[in-house]
Every structure is written in structure tokens, then in C-alpha cells.
Design an enzyme around this catalytic site. Structure first.
Site, PDB file in Angstrom:
ATOM      1  N   ASP A  93       0.739  -1.657   0.837  1.00 29.51           N
ATOM      2  CA  ASP A  93       1.734  -1.154   1.804  1.00 29.51           C
ATOM      3  C   ASP A  93       2.978  -0.646   1.052  1.00 29.51           C
ATOM      4  OD1 ASP A  93       2.593  -3.695   0.963  1.00 29.51           O
ATOM      5  OD2 ASP A  93       3.581  -4.143   2.862  1.00 29.51           O
ATOM      6  N   ASN A 136       5.471  -3.150   4.719  1.00 27.94           N
ATOM      7  CA  ASN A 136       6.877  -2.920   4.356  1.00 27.94           C
ATOM      8  C   ASN A 136       7.517  -1.859   5.241  1.00 27.94           C
ATOM      9  OD1 ASN A 136       7.125  -4.747   2.182  1.00 27.94           O
ATOM     10  ND2 ASN A 136       6.042  -3.311   0.833  1.00 27.94           N
ATOM     11  N   THR A 193      -2.155  -6.184  -1.568  1.00 25.35           N
ATOM     12  CA  THR A 193      -0.754  -6.451  -1.893  1.00 25.35           C
ATOM     13  C   THR A 193       0.151  -6.229  -0.679  1.00 25.35           C
ATOM     14  OG1 THR A 193      -0.492  -4.198  -2.739  1.00 25.35           O
ATOM     15  CG2 THR A 193      -1.019  -5.909  -4.353  1.00 25.35           C
ATOM     16  N   ASN A 249       4.140 -11.087   3.333  1.00 21.26           N
ATOM     17  CA  ASN A 249       2.777 -10.597   3.613  1.00 21.26           C
ATOM     18  C   ASN A 249       2.001 -11.537   4.524  1.00 21.26           C
ATOM     19  OD1 ASN A 249       3.133  -8.339   2.028  1.00 21.26           O
ATOM     20  ND2 ASN A 249       2.152  -9.232   0.214  1.00 21.26           N
ATOM     21  N   HIS A 306       6.643  -8.474  -7.560  1.00 18.92           N
ATOM     22  CA  HIS A 306       5.543  -9.240  -6.952  1.00 18.92           C
ATOM     23  C   HIS A 306       4.140  -8.647  -7.171  1.00 18.92           C
ATOM     24  CE1 HIS A 306       8.652 -11.249  -4.477  1.00 18.92           C
ATOM     25  NE2 HIS A 306       9.100 -10.054  -4.146  1.00 18.92           N
ATOM     26  N   ASP A 307       3.948  -7.452  -6.585  1.00 20.35           N
ATOM     27  CA  ASP A 307       2.572  -6.960  -6.425  1.00 20.35           C
ATOM     28  C   ASP A 307       1.897  -6.579  -7.738  1.00 20.35           C
ATOM     29  OD1 ASP A 307       2.845  -7.334  -3.731  1.00 20.35           O
ATOM     30  OD2 ASP A 307       3.355  -5.246  -3.294  1.00 20.35           O
TER      31      ASP A 307
END
Ligand code: BDR
Ligand code: CA
Length: 317
Positions: free
Chosen positions: A11, A41, A127, A170, A243-244
Site C-alpha cells: 500500500d 496508507n 506490507t 496494518n 518498516h516495510d
């Protein structure tokens, strides 16, 4: 070792974008079958456009990109423009990408691809909210055994939540989908906030990316400069958690990470703690171990390899 056959489900999101760029730069490790996009997002219309823009920036316009679910399985959409900006990838100028959007719905694509593949062969890398993956597993439960493993970003244990006091974004957005995926029976490697908060975009690390001086590094630094500001203020940290990108980095170099096989359960009922991930790190319950919970990373090693892979875009341009 042959490259893993991978579907990236995302996303974008600046940190999703870096995960995509890292994967696109690593063909010897990752064979990208397709990129599927989901509402998260920002709304789906933007996440699919953003994924295609990233493919353009990487000069991989032949990558197959699909649009999937525009809302969670049972809930209203929740977005995070306050973190990612109104486009989702603030920090780069938006444009109409050359990379086409495939006509097939992402959930159909995931089901068809898994069905046609050998058992235990496809790696899913989500993700964003887990809506597309859960919808595919619900549509055709038989496809689950064709998944080799699921390497996902989501959840939190010691760090608490980043969207609510107890939930990571998420998982919070689509907790029912997360519940389905965490209980699917295939190997799951989960990167929650406990580990992603260790890979901070410090000034020094951004300077190393800036020094690459290629069109992709420029885009990455533009996005991360924007992305930084929210988390740096929130956590008083130097930089933001990337993060992802942890998910794709794991496929490149597992040895950078430490994990523990645990039971992870998702809260789907409570209003107060909706989307909380209960991680049984010390195995105090009798619940079966369903997730490899990643809790530690060699952050310098992570950024060294990121810089090395992003430097490749200088060679091909
Ligand atoms: C996750 O939520 C999104 O804001 C990021 O892209 C990441 O996938 C972090 O909680
Ligand atoms: Ca994301």
C-alpha cells in the site's frame, strides 16, 4: 540458490516504496511475479498508482501491477495521510506512470497464480493491511498450500501500537484479514514494530543513500526526508523506522535478523484493543506456534546492503 518466486502485496507508502525498489534491484534473490496493491496508507486509487510510479522510477515498466481490495473485509477504510502525506509518497512529485495497471483484480491474480504454481513454492510479501491475501485464501482455500511462506510487516509486542496504544496500523486496519492470514497454517515470518523501530533512517544513513547520486537514490531520499518528520517528532528519534523494507531485506539476508517461533493471535473483538497482536514470546499458553516473530536486526548491516542494492540503479541508468 535460485531466486524466490514472490508476490509483493503493498500500500505505498514511502516505506513500501523502498521495499519495492530493494526487490526490483535484487533479481538474483527475488523473482517478482507481480505487485498487488491494497487500500491502506492511502486509498486504492493512489496505492496502485504509486506502485506503478515506483516501477517507472526503477525503469521496470514491464512489472505486472494489480489493484485489489479498496476496503477491509468487514470494516470501513482507515488511512494514514498524517504519516505519509496526501499522495502516500509525499517527497516525490507525482506523474502518470508508463507501467500499466493490469486488468485482473489482485485477488483473482493471487488465486490464479497460486493455483497454477507448485505446492510450497510462492513467497507472499504483504506490507499493507492483509485484505487481499485473506480474500484470496477465503476465495479458494486450496491455494494456501501452494504458498511457501508469508513474510509480512505487521503487529507489535514490546513497542505497543503506532495507530492505537495497542495496535500497529496494518493489523488495526483489517484485523479479521490478519486473523485469517496468521491462522492459515503456512510458515509466517512477521516483522512488527519491535524490529522495524530498530532500522531508523538516521542522517548518516540518508547521507550514504544521497551519495549514490542516481535517480532512484534521489527519489528514496526525497521520500524518506518527508517520511522522517512525523516519526522523528513522535518518538524523539533520529529518523523514522523503515518498516516495510525489513520484509524484502529478510529475503536477501536472513542472517541480519533474529526471531523466535511463537503463537501470535489477533484481537478482533475489543473496541479498546482492536488489532492488537498477542505475541506469546515465552510460550506461556498452549496455543500452537504459528509465527516466526522477528525481534532483532543488525541495523548497520541492513543499511549497508540497502545502499549496495540501491547503488545498482546507477549502473543501469
Ligand atoms: C506500517 O503502516 C504503514 O504506515 C507503513 O507503510 C507500514 O506498512 C507500519 O505500521
Ligand atoms: Ca505499508
Amino acid at each position: 540458490m535460485t531466486a524466490a518466486k514472490v508476490i509483493l502485496d503493498c500500500d505505498p507508502g514511502q516505506d513500501d516504496a523502498v521495499a519495492l525498489l530493494l526487490a526490483l534491484a535484487s533479481p538474483e534473490d527475488i523473482d517478482i511475479l507481480g505487485i498487488t496493491t491494497v487500500a491502506g496508507n492511502v486509498p486504492l486509487g493512489l496505492t496502485q498508482r504509486n506502485a506503478r510510479m515506483i516501477c517507472d522510477i526503477a525503469k521496470h515498466v514491464d512489472t505486472a501491477v494489480y489493484a485489489g481490495c479498496d476496503r477491509p473485509l468487514f470494516r470501513e477504510p482507515t488511512t494514514a495521510e498524517h504519516v505519509h502525506g496526501e499522495t502516500g509518497v509525499n517527497g516525490i512529485d507525482v506523474f502518470e506512470p508508463e507501467t500499466p495497471l493490469r486488468e485482473t483484480h489482485a485477488v483473482d491474480y493471487i488465486v490464479e497464480t497460486l493455483r497454477a504454481a507448485e505446492k510450497d513454492s510462492i513467497t507472499l510479501v504483504p506490507t499493507g493491511p492483509l485484505t487481499n491475501i485473506a480474500a484470496a485464501f477465503q476465495r479458494d482455500p486450496g491455494v494456501v498450500e501452494h504458498v511457501r511462506r508469508i513474510v509480512l510487516m505487521g503487529g507489535a509486542m514490546r513497542e505497543g501500537g503506532n495507530y492505537t496504544p495497542s495496535a500497529e496500523f496494518n493489523i488495526y486496519v483489517d484485523p479479521e484479514a490478519a486473523d485469517i492470514v496468521f491462522n492459515c497454517g503456512r510458515p509466517i515470518i512477521a516483522f512488527g514494530l519491535d524490529v522495524t523501530h530498530q532500522v531508523l533512517t538516521t542522517r548518516e544513513r540518508l547521507a550514504a543513500i544521497t551519495a549514490l547520486n542516481n535517480p532512484v537514490s534521489e527519489a528514496v531520499v526525497g521520500m524518506l526526508d518527508f517520511f522522517d518528520r512525523f516519526d522523528a517528532e513522535k518518538y524523539s528519534s533520529e529518523g523514522a523506522p523503515l518498516h516495510d523494507a525489513c520484509t524484502v531485506m529478510y529475503l536477501l539476508r536472513e542472517s541480519l535478523f533474529e526471531s523466535r517461533h511463537c503463537n501470535v493471535a489477533v484481537e478482533t473483538q475489543s473496541e479498546l484493543t482492536l488489532g492488537h497482536t498477542t505475541v506469546d514470546f515465552w510460550h506461556v499458553s498452549q496455543r500452537p506456534r504459528n509465527v516466526q516473530w522477528v525481534h532483532k536486526v543488525d541495523a548497520d548491516g541492513f543499511y549497508q546492503l540497502l545502499v549496495e542494492r540501491l547503488s545498482r540503479y546507477g549502473d543501469s541508468q
